[in-house]
Motif scaffolding. Structure first.
Motif, PDB file in Angstrom:
ATOM      1  N   ILE A  24       0.846  -1.212   0.000  1.00  0.00           N
ATOM      2  CA  ILE A  24       0.000   0.000   0.000  1.00  0.00           C
ATOM      3  C   ILE A  24       0.874   1.252   0.000  1.00  0.00           C
ATOM      4  O   ILE A  24       0.642   2.194  -0.771  1.00  0.00           O
ATOM      5  N   LEU A  25       1.907   1.248   0.848  1.00  0.00           N
ATOM      6  CA  LEU A  25       2.801   2.407   0.902  1.00  0.00           C
ATOM      7  C   LEU A  25       3.548   2.569  -0.428  1.00  0.00           C
ATOM      8  O   LEU A  25       3.678   3.676  -0.953  1.00  0.00           O
ATOM      9  N   GLY A  26       4.020   1.453  -0.972  1.00  0.00           N
ATOM     10  CA  GLY A  26       4.752   1.494  -2.240  1.00  0.00           C
ATOM     11  C   GLY A  26       3.904   2.082  -3.358  1.00  0.00           C
ATOM     12  O   GLY A  26       4.357   2.938  -4.127  1.00  0.00           O
ATOM     13  N   GLN A  27       2.658   1.633  -3.420  1.00  0.00           N
ATOM     14  CA  GLN A  27       1.760   2.152  -4.462  1.00  0.00           C
ATOM     15  C   GLN A  27       1.549   3.660  -4.291  1.00  0.00           C
ATOM     16  O   GLN A  27       1.594   4.432  -5.238  1.00  0.00           O
ATOM     17  N   LYS A  28       1.362   4.071  -3.035  1.00  0.00           N
ATOM     18  CA  LYS A  28       1.134   5.483  -2.739  1.00  0.00           C
ATOM     19  C   LYS A  28       2.344   6.336  -3.136  1.00  0.00           C
ATOM     20  O   LYS A  28       2.207   7.505  -3.496  1.00  0.00           O
ATOM     21  N   LYS A  29       3.528   5.751  -3.066  1.00  0.00           N
ATOM     22  CA  LYS A  29       4.748   6.501  -3.378  1.00  0.00           C
ATOM     23  C   LYS A  29       5.175   6.326  -4.837  1.00  0.00           C
ATOM     24  O   LYS A  29       6.314   6.640  -5.201  1.00  0.00           O
ATOM     25  N   GLY A  30       4.280   5.774  -5.654  1.00  0.00           N
ATOM     26  CA  GLY A  30       4.540   5.758  -7.099  1.00  0.00           C
ATOM     27  C   GLY A  30       5.275   4.542  -7.637  1.00  0.00           C
ATOM     28  O   GLY A  30       5.750   4.551  -8.765  1.00  0.00           O
ATOM     29  N   TYR A  31       5.391   3.491  -6.853  1.00  0.00           N
ATOM     30  CA  TYR A  31       6.001   2.258  -7.367  1.00  0.00           C
ATOM     31  C   TYR A  31       4.977   1.445  -8.146  1.00  0.00           C
ATOM     32  O   TYR A  31       3.777   1.510  -7.875  1.00  0.00           O
ATOM     33  N   GLU A  32       5.471   0.651  -9.082  1.00  0.00           N
ATOM     34  CA  GLU A  32       4.659  -0.411  -9.679  1.00  0.00           C
ATOM     35  C   GLU A  32       4.826  -1.601  -8.734  1.00  0.00           C
ATOM     36  O   GLU A  32       5.951  -2.055  -8.499  1.00  0.00           O
ATOM     37  N   VAL A  33       3.745  -2.091  -8.148  1.00  0.00           N
ATOM     38  CA  VAL A  33       3.831  -3.065  -7.050  1.00  0.00           C
ATOM     39  C   VAL A  33       3.297  -4.435  -7.457  1.00  0.00           C
ATOM     40  O   VAL A  33       2.284  -4.537  -8.151  1.00  0.00           O
ATOM     41  N   PHE A  34       3.974  -5.490  -7.002  1.00  0.00           N
ATOM     42  CA  PHE A  34       3.481  -6.859  -7.186  1.00  0.00           C
ATOM     43  C   PHE A  34       3.733  -7.640  -5.894  1.00  0.00           C
ATOM     44  O   PHE A  34       4.822  -7.562  -5.318  1.00  0.00           O
ATOM     45  N   VAL A  35       2.715  -8.366  -5.430  1.00  0.00           N
ATOM     46  CA  VAL A  35       2.835  -9.163  -4.196  1.00  0.00           C
ATOM     47  C   VAL A  35       2.830 -10.647  -4.548  1.00  0.00           C
ATOM     48  O   VAL A  35       1.948 -11.110  -5.282  1.00  0.00           O
ATOM     49  N   SER A  36       3.811 -11.385  -4.019  1.00  0.00           N
ATOM     50  CA  SER A  36       3.892 -12.819  -4.293  1.00  0.00           C
ATOM     51  C   SER A  36       4.095 -13.591  -2.987  1.00  0.00           C
ATOM     52  O   SER A  36       4.976 -13.259  -2.201  1.00  0.00           O
ATOM     53  N   ASP A  37       3.258 -14.596  -2.764  1.00  0.00           N
ATOM     54  CA  ASP A  37       3.366 -15.408  -1.543  1.00  0.00           C
ATOM     55  C   ASP A  37       3.455 -16.879  -1.930  1.00  0.00           C
ATOM     56  O   ASP A  37       2.633 -17.367  -2.706  1.00  0.00           O
ATOM     57  N   PHE A  38       4.454 -17.576  -1.388  1.00  0.00           N
ATOM     58  CA  PHE A  38       4.642 -19.000  -1.714  1.00  0.00           C
ATOM     59  C   PHE A  38       3.545 -19.850  -1.068  1.00  0.00           C
ATOM     60  O   PHE A  38       3.275 -20.959  -1.484  1.00  0.00           O
ATOM     61  N   GLY A  39       2.936 -19.314  -0.013  1.00  0.00           N
ATOM     62  CA  GLY A  39       1.813 -19.995   0.637  1.00  0.00           C
ATOM     63  C   GLY A  39       0.499 -19.321   0.248  1.00  0.00           C
ATOM     64  O   GLY A  39       0.439 -18.583  -0.740  1.00  0.00           O
ATOM     65  N   ALA A  40      -0.529 -19.573   1.039  1.00  0.00           N
ATOM     66  CA  ALA A  40      -1.837 -18.970   0.747  1.00  0.00           C
ATOM     67  C   ALA A  40      -1.939 -17.610   1.438  1.00  0.00           C
ATOM     68  O   ALA A  40      -1.502 -17.449   2.570  1.00  0.00           O
ATOM     69  N   ILE A  41      -2.500 -16.626   0.731  1.00  0.00           N
ATOM     70  CA  ILE A  41      -2.757 -15.315   1.332  1.00  0.00           C
ATOM     71  C   ILE A  41      -4.151 -15.365   1.973  1.00  0.00           C
ATOM     72  O   ILE A  41      -5.097 -15.872   1.375  1.00  0.00           O
ATOM     73  N   LYS A  42      -4.263 -14.847   3.194  1.00  0.00           N
ATOM     74  CA  LYS A  42      -5.563 -14.846   3.875  1.00  0.00           C
ATOM     75  C   LYS A  42      -6.563 -13.992   3.104  1.00  0.00           C
ATOM     76  O   LYS A  42      -6.198 -12.951   2.542  1.00  0.00           O
ATOM     77  N   GLN A  43      -7.823 -14.403   3.145  1.00  0.00           N
ATOM     78  CA  GLN A  43      -8.879 -13.727   2.377  1.00  0.00           C
ATOM     79  C   GLN A  43      -8.926 -12.227   2.676  1.00  0.00           C
ATOM     80  O   GLN A  43      -9.050 -11.404   1.769  1.00  0.00           O
ATOM     81  N   HIS A  44      -8.797 -11.887   3.949  1.00  0.00           N
ATOM     82  CA  HIS A  44      -8.861 -10.475   4.351  1.00  0.00           C
ATOM     83  C   HIS A  44      -7.818  -9.650   3.587  1.00  0.00           C
ATOM     84  O   HIS A  44      -8.098  -8.557   3.093  1.00  0.00           O
ATOM     85  N   TYR A  45      -6.589 -10.188   3.476  1.00  0.00           N
ATOM     86  CA  TYR A  45      -5.516  -9.456   2.793  1.00  0.00           C
ATOM     87  C   TYR A  45      -5.732  -9.446   1.276  1.00  0.00           C
ATOM     88  O   TYR A  45      -5.420  -8.456   0.606  1.00  0.00           O
ATOM     89  N   LYS A  46      -6.295 -10.541   0.734  1.00  0.00           N
ATOM     90  CA  LYS A  46      -6.626 -10.560  -0.702  1.00  0.00           C
ATOM     91  C   LYS A  46      -7.604  -9.430  -1.023  1.00  0.00           C
ATOM     92  O   LYS A  46      -7.456  -8.718  -2.021  1.00  0.00           O
ATOM     93  N   ASP A  47      -8.603  -9.287  -0.153  1.00  0.00           N
ATOM     94  CA  ASP A  47      -9.624  -8.246  -0.368  1.00  0.00           C
ATOM     95  C   ASP A  47      -8.991  -6.851  -0.361  1.00  0.00           C
ATOM     96  O   ASP A  47      -9.344  -6.003  -1.182  1.00  0.00           O
ATOM     97  N   VAL A  48      -8.067  -6.629   0.565  1.00  0.00           N
ATOM     98  CA  VAL A  48      -7.401  -5.318   0.651  1.00  0.00           C
ATOM     99  C   VAL A  48      -6.597  -5.048  -0.617  1.00  0.00           C
ATOM    100  O   VAL A  48      -6.681  -3.971  -1.213  1.00  0.00           O
ATOM    101  N   LEU A  49      -5.821  -6.049  -1.068  1.00  0.00           N
ATOM    102  CA  LEU A  49      -4.998  -5.873  -2.271  1.00  0.00           C
ATOM    103  C   LEU A  49      -5.879  -5.599  -3.495  1.00  0.00           C
ATOM    104  O   LEU A  49      -5.552  -4.749  -4.329  1.00  0.00           O
ATOM    105  N   THR A  50      -6.993  -6.307  -3.577  1.00  0.00           N
ATOM    106  CA  THR A  50      -7.916  -6.110  -4.701  1.00  0.00           C
ATOM    107  C   THR A  50      -8.513  -4.710  -4.656  1.00  0.00           C
ATOM    108  O   THR A  50      -8.615  -4.027  -5.680  1.00  0.00           O
ATOM    109  N   GLN A  51      -8.864  -4.283  -3.450  1.00  0.00           N
ATOM    110  CA  GLN A  51      -9.443  -2.948  -3.264  1.00  0.00           C
ATOM    111  C   GLN A  51      -8.474  -1.859  -3.734  1.00  0.00           C
ATOM    112  O   GLN A  51      -8.875  -0.855  -4.314  1.00  0.00           O
ATOM    113  N   TYR A  52      -7.184  -2.081  -3.528  1.00  0.00           N
ATOM    114  CA  TYR A  52      -6.167  -1.106  -3.946  1.00  0.00           C
ATOM    115  C   TYR A  52      -5.676  -1.372  -5.377  1.00  0.00           C
ATOM    116  O   TYR A  52      -4.721  -0.742  -5.824  1.00  0.00           O
ATOM    117  N   THR A  53      -6.306  -2.350  -6.039  1.00  0.00           N
ATOM    118  CA  THR A  53      -5.880  -2.818  -7.382  1.00  0.00           C
ATOM    119  C   THR A  53      -4.370  -3.085  -7.434  1.00  0.00           C
ATOM    120  O   THR A  53      -3.660  -2.631  -8.328  1.00  0.00           O
TER     121      THR A  53
END
Length: 444
Positions: free
Chosen positions: A18-47
């Motif tokens: 979220i901070l990276g996006q706000k500061k103008g970075y092109e951001v990508f999140v990668s998790d080798f395990g499963a991301i919790k639904q709550h965090y998926k929703d937040v990432l989707t909300q911030y596109t």
């Protein structure tokens, strides 16, 4: 546009994204395990684009900078590849630090860091400061830097977070103590782990402060052999110090910058010698931050303590049940056993991180009447204490552990969950382990 790749889609990862996006970075999140639904929703909300259960190398190895969650070891294949390519891999604290003008108070140590962090936060907040709490607890530091506007932050910092810093420096640093822990992440070399803790002060200048336990052997030795730039503020319960915090009979005394603070230890809400040290460290910060003495006194006497850390759950048929699930290493369990004043039924075990149980021997001899092993692999515990206690039982779930303890414990005893191990064999984390213990006790 610079590309920021975040490894790990948990609290620190999502906050950094979220901070990276706000500061103008092109951001990508990668998790080798499963991301919790709550965090998926937040990432989707911030596109913010993300993936889980995999690491797609083509989307990761083109990063300009990578933020690695503290749970991912340096020896993970994807991290090795990033390092080989010369791509900087940093921690959330390092990434967020340049984007705030707030003063930060960084707290590390093998034990006591959560209690000291919470207590320091409590003292500063009660003192009227506009203060945030983050790092290893609560909301991620990066997330708060993105969305809040605090004047100062109290941050709990693990050695893993400190391994990923380059320029970060706290204005006030605390090292509560150092004892062998997480050695599996440090090539089983204690000196590597100690050096990792001292990274907290590496960028500090003479305008900054380092508060530390003067009774701690590992800390004292490191300070003898290495130079620090920060102003040292030691604390001790064994000797009188000209500058710093010490115990004078039953009074805690603190002298910093010619300012004196005194308080009867009996009035401090937290019990035990180790907690007196935590109080000394937190009070030293409050002194440096100019909190009124009366406020400090009131705050020290009304502080409630930390969940899963010597937390009194219930007294049933005159047996006290105590949840110390946060004791994930031998040293933490040492403090717990040391503070027991009645015969103790001790629930111990989990994933062993290279534990040496010998330092507990005298305390187990003196205080423990029965041991309940709660882990998949209990051999080391059985070998260590099999001949020391009258009774030893192996169980594989929390309900059985608590029910067994109930049968063994007599009036006036204490049942103590203090595992001295990580929780990942039977539980999600130490919080899950502690909550299951409390639920089982309440269902007795």
């Amino acid at each position: 546009m610079k590309r920021l790749v975040v490894l790990g889609g948990g609290e620190s990862g999502v906050g950094t994204a979220i901070l990276g996006q706000k500061k103008g970075y092109e951001v990508f999140v990668s998790d080798f395990g499963a991301i919790k639904q709550h965090y998926k929703d937040v990432l989707t909300q911030y596109t913010i684009p993300w993936e889980d259960n995999q690491h797609t190398e083509a989307l990761i190895l083109n990063a300009d900078v990578v933020m690695k969650s503290p749970g991912i070891p340096d020896k993970a294949p994807i991290v090795k590849k990033l390092v080989e390519k010369g791509i900087p891999v940093i921690s959330e604290i390092e990434f967020a630090y340049p984007y705030t003008d707030a003063i930060t108070i960084g707290i590390t140590g093998s034990n006591g860091k959560t209690t000291t962090t919470m207590l320091t936060y409590h003292l500063l907040k009660e003192g009227g400061l506009n203060v945030g709490l983050g790092g290893n607890i609560g909301k991620s530091f990066a997330w708060q830097v993105a969305e809040e506007n605090y004047d100062c932050y109290v941050l709990e910092l693990s050695s893993f977070q400190l391994d990923g810093i380059v320029h970060y420096k706290p204005h006030i640093a605390i090292i509560t103590n150092i004892s062998p822990d997480h050695l599996d992440r440090y090539e089983y070399k204690y000196e590597n782990y100690i050096a990792s803790k001292f990274r907290i002060t590496m960028n500090q200048t003479e305008d900054d402060y380092l508060i530390y336990d003067n009774d701690d052997e590992a800390i004292s030795q490191w300070l003898q052999n290495n130079k620090i730039n920060a102003k040292p503020i030691p604390f001790s319960v064994t000797k009188v110090l000209k500058n710093g915090a010490y115990l004078n009979d039953k009074t805690m005394e603190i002298n910093i910058n010619q300012e004196e603070f005194m308080m009867e230890t009996a009035q401090i809400s937290l019990e035990g010698k180790h907690n007196l040290k935590n109080a000394m460290a937190a009070t030293s910060v409050a002194q440096l931050m100019r909190i009124r003495k009366q406020t400090i006194r009131e705050s020290l006497s009304n502080f409630q303590g930390v969940e899963h850390r010597l937390e009194k759950v219930l007294k049933i048929q005159n047996v006290q049940y105590i949840n110390d699930s946060k004791a994930t290493n031998v040293n933490a369990t040492y403090f717990a056993l040391e503070s027991m004043t009645t015969p103790t039924v001790w629930i111990v075990g989990g994933v062993d991180k290279g534990n040496d149980y010998t330092e507990l021997m005298a305390l187990v001899h003196e205080k423990v009447k029965a041991i309940i092993c709660l882990g998949v692999e209990n051999k080391k515990i059985i070998d260590a204490f099999g001949n020391v206690v009258d009774m030893m039982v192996e169980v594989d779930n929390m309900r059985d552990a608590v029910n067994t303890a109930k049968h063994i414990a007599e009036k006036g005893d204490t049942v103590l969950l203090s595992p001295a191990c990580a929780s990942f064999d039977l539980f999600e984390n130490y919080e899950d382990r502690g909550r299951q213990f409390k639920d089982a006790v309440r269902n007795l």
